[in-house]
Design a protein around this motif. Structure first.
Motif, mmCIF file in Angstrom:
data_model
loop_
_atom_site.group_PDB
_atom_site.id
_atom_site.type_symbol
_atom_site.label_atom_id
_atom_site.label_comp_id
_atom_site.label_asym_id
_atom_site.label_seq_id
_atom_site.Cartn_x
_atom_site.Cartn_y
_atom_site.Cartn_z
ATOM 1 N N LEU A 50 2.646 -5.686 5.756
ATOM 2 C CA LEU A 50 3.373 -4.476 6.142
ATOM 3 C C LEU A 50 3.193 -4.241 7.643
ATOM 4 N N PRO A 51 4.299 -4.131 8.400
ATOM 5 C CA PRO A 51 4.184 -4.012 9.869
ATOM 6 C C PRO A 51 3.438 -2.747 10.298
ATOM 7 N N GLN A 52 2.326 -2.924 10.979
ATOM 8 C CA GLN A 52 1.518 -1.783 11.418
ATOM 9 C C GLN A 52 2.228 -0.972 12.496
ATOM 10 N N GLU A 53 3.087 -1.634 13.291
ATOM 11 C CA GLU A 53 3.726 -0.942 14.406
ATOM 12 C C GLU A 53 4.737 0.109 13.953
ATOM 13 N N LEU A 54 5.110 0.088 12.669
ATOM 14 C CA LEU A 54 6.068 1.086 12.169
ATOM 15 C C LEU A 54 5.383 2.376 11.727
ATOM 16 N N GLY A 55 4.069 2.405 11.745
ATOM 17 C CA GLY A 55 3.339 3.643 11.502
ATOM 18 C C GLY A 55 3.149 4.019 10.047
ATOM 19 N N PHE A 56 3.382 3.070 9.126
ATOM 20 C CA PHE A 56 3.266 3.395 7.710
ATOM 21 C C PHE A 56 1.818 3.530 7.248
ATOM 22 N N GLY A 57 0.890 3.044 8.032
ATOM 23 C CA GLY A 57 -0.475 2.898 7.559
ATOM 24 C C GLY A 57 -0.661 1.479 7.030
ATOM 25 N N SER A 58 -1.862 1.162 6.601
ATOM 26 C CA SER A 58 -2.128 -0.194 6.127
ATOM 27 C C SER A 58 -1.453 -0.427 4.776
ATOM 28 N N GLY A 59 -1.280 -1.693 4.431
ATOM 29 C CA GLY A 59 -0.709 -2.026 3.135
ATOM 30 C C GLY A 59 -1.567 -1.515 1.993
ATOM 31 N N MET A 60 -2.892 -1.553 2.167
ATOM 32 C CA MET A 60 -3.783 -1.064 1.115
ATOM 33 C C MET A 60 -3.645 0.445 0.942
ATOM 34 N N THR A 61 -3.469 1.174 2.068
ATOM 35 C CA THR A 61 -3.257 2.621 1.985
ATOM 36 C C THR A 61 -1.993 2.923 1.184
ATOM 37 N N CYS A 62 -0.916 2.203 1.483
ATOM 38 C CA CYS A 62 0.354 2.427 0.782
ATOM 39 C C CYS A 62 0.230 2.054 -0.688
ATOM 40 N N TRP A 63 -0.470 0.959 -0.993
ATOM 41 C CA TRP A 63 -0.631 0.556 -2.388
ATOM 42 C C TRP A 63 -1.433 1.602 -3.162
ATOM 43 N N ARG A 64 -2.514 2.083 -2.556
ATOM 44 C CA ARG A 64 -3.342 3.092 -3.251
ATOM 45 C C ARG A 64 -2.550 4.366 -3.507
ATOM 46 N N ARG A 65 -1.751 4.766 -2.513
ATOM 47 C CA ARG A 65 -0.956 5.987 -2.669
ATOM 48 C C ARG A 65 0.117 5.775 -3.754
ATOM 49 N N LEU A 66 0.710 4.572 -3.802
ATOM 50 C CA LEU A 66 1.682 4.270 -4.854
ATOM 51 C C LEU A 66 1.018 4.361 -6.230
ATOM 52 N N ALA A 67 -0.176 3.794 -6.360
ATOM 53 C CA ALA A 67 -0.896 3.852 -7.634
ATOM 54 C C ALA A 67 -1.240 5.297 -7.993
ATOM 55 N N GLU A 68 -1.652 6.071 -7.007
ATOM 56 C CA GLU A 68 -2.012 7.479 -7.229
ATOM 57 C C GLU A 68 -0.799 8.280 -7.695
#
Length: 271
Positions: A58-76
């Motif tokens: 996941l491109p860090q320069e787009l400001g989404f946060g890390s891939g692990m952060t996004c995955w954890r939030r998706l699971a949550e």
């Protein structure tokens, strides 16, 4: 004016999604690192859903946060039931705009490969016995997804006919009782079984299913093509073309989110 990217969330969509997200209070003592903004993380989840990219890329320069952060939030958010509620809210808006057709519904199934295995996978009879899963979908008469389920690739379509009808949420949007059942359900020959016809009738729905062994040209195809188009729209989201998730709930979360996004696109097209 530059065209917005499909993973960019405008203020109007975010106003629908934000109230559905669980509130997380920051601890007073030992608060730790500040939580990455939900809106940016949600855009990261959409980026993965649209492009099919691996979380770690996941491109860090787009400001989404890390891939692990996004995955954890998706699971949550998946565990909290955010995506079915979002889908239900958008279906209600469509019904309020007279854009849903409950006079008939169409059902179908579609195989996908499951390269990492996991729950709800099986040897696919249409893919040389490779491990796969199956998306099952029910749409209204115009092709709007009403519900979707996930099974192993070895499951027969007809076994999901009743679960699909039961999975349709109570759709509000108008005065009176919410609408949940279509008048008629259309299916191809894969759903030809008298036992399931009886079960469908017990739900107050008329089955209109093609018979095996009869010639083509029944006319059902002129009405049930909408579910095939809906699958094309679903699999436009590249993350749904191949199942990369071992956890079935994460893939189901992606599937329901994609159904909600199709509803959102239809809403915007009405303006």
């Amino acid at each position: 004016m530059a065209r917005p990217k499909p993973w960019e969330v405008d203020d109007e969509l975010w106003a629908v999604i934000e109230p559905l997200l669980p509130r997380v209070e920051r601890r007073v003592r030992h608060p730790g690192r500040k939580r990455h903004p939900d809106r940016l993380v949600f855009q990261g989840i959409l980026f993965v859903l649209h492009t099919g990219i691996a979380w770690e890329h996941l491109p860090q320069e787009l400001g989404f946060g890390s891939g692990m952060t996004c995955w954890r939030r998706l699971a949550e958010w998946t565990e909290a039931g955010v995506w079915p509620r979002l889908h239900e809210v958008l279906l209600a808006r469509l019904r309020g705009a007279n854009a849903l057709d409950f006079s008939r519904a169409a059902v179908d199934g579609s195989h996908i490969r499951a390269l990492k295995g996991g729950a709800k996978t099986g040897r696919s009879p249409v893919d040389r016995g490779r491990t796969g899963s199956k998306h099952h979908l029910i749409t209204d008469g115009t092709g709007i997804p009403l519900a979707a389920t996930l099974t192993g690739g070895n499951r027969n379509d007809v076994t999901q006919l009743i679960p699909l009808l039961q999975a349709v949420p109570p759709v509000r949007g108008k005065r009176g009782r919410p609408r949940r059942r279509p008048d008629v359900v259309l299916g191809d020959r894969g759903y030809d079984h008298d036992k399931y016809r009886r079960l469908v009738r017990n739900l107050g729905v008329k089955p209109l299913i093609a018979r095996r062994g009869t010639e083509h040209g029944s006319g059902l195809g002129t009405q049930r093509w909408v579910v095939e188009r809906a699958f094309a729209h679903l699999h436009w989201f590249r993350r749904l073309r191949i199942r990369w998730e071992i956890r079935d709930d994460i893939h189901e979360g992606f599937l329901t989110l994609a159904c909600a996004l199709i509803c959102w696109r239809r809403l915007k097209s009405l303006r």
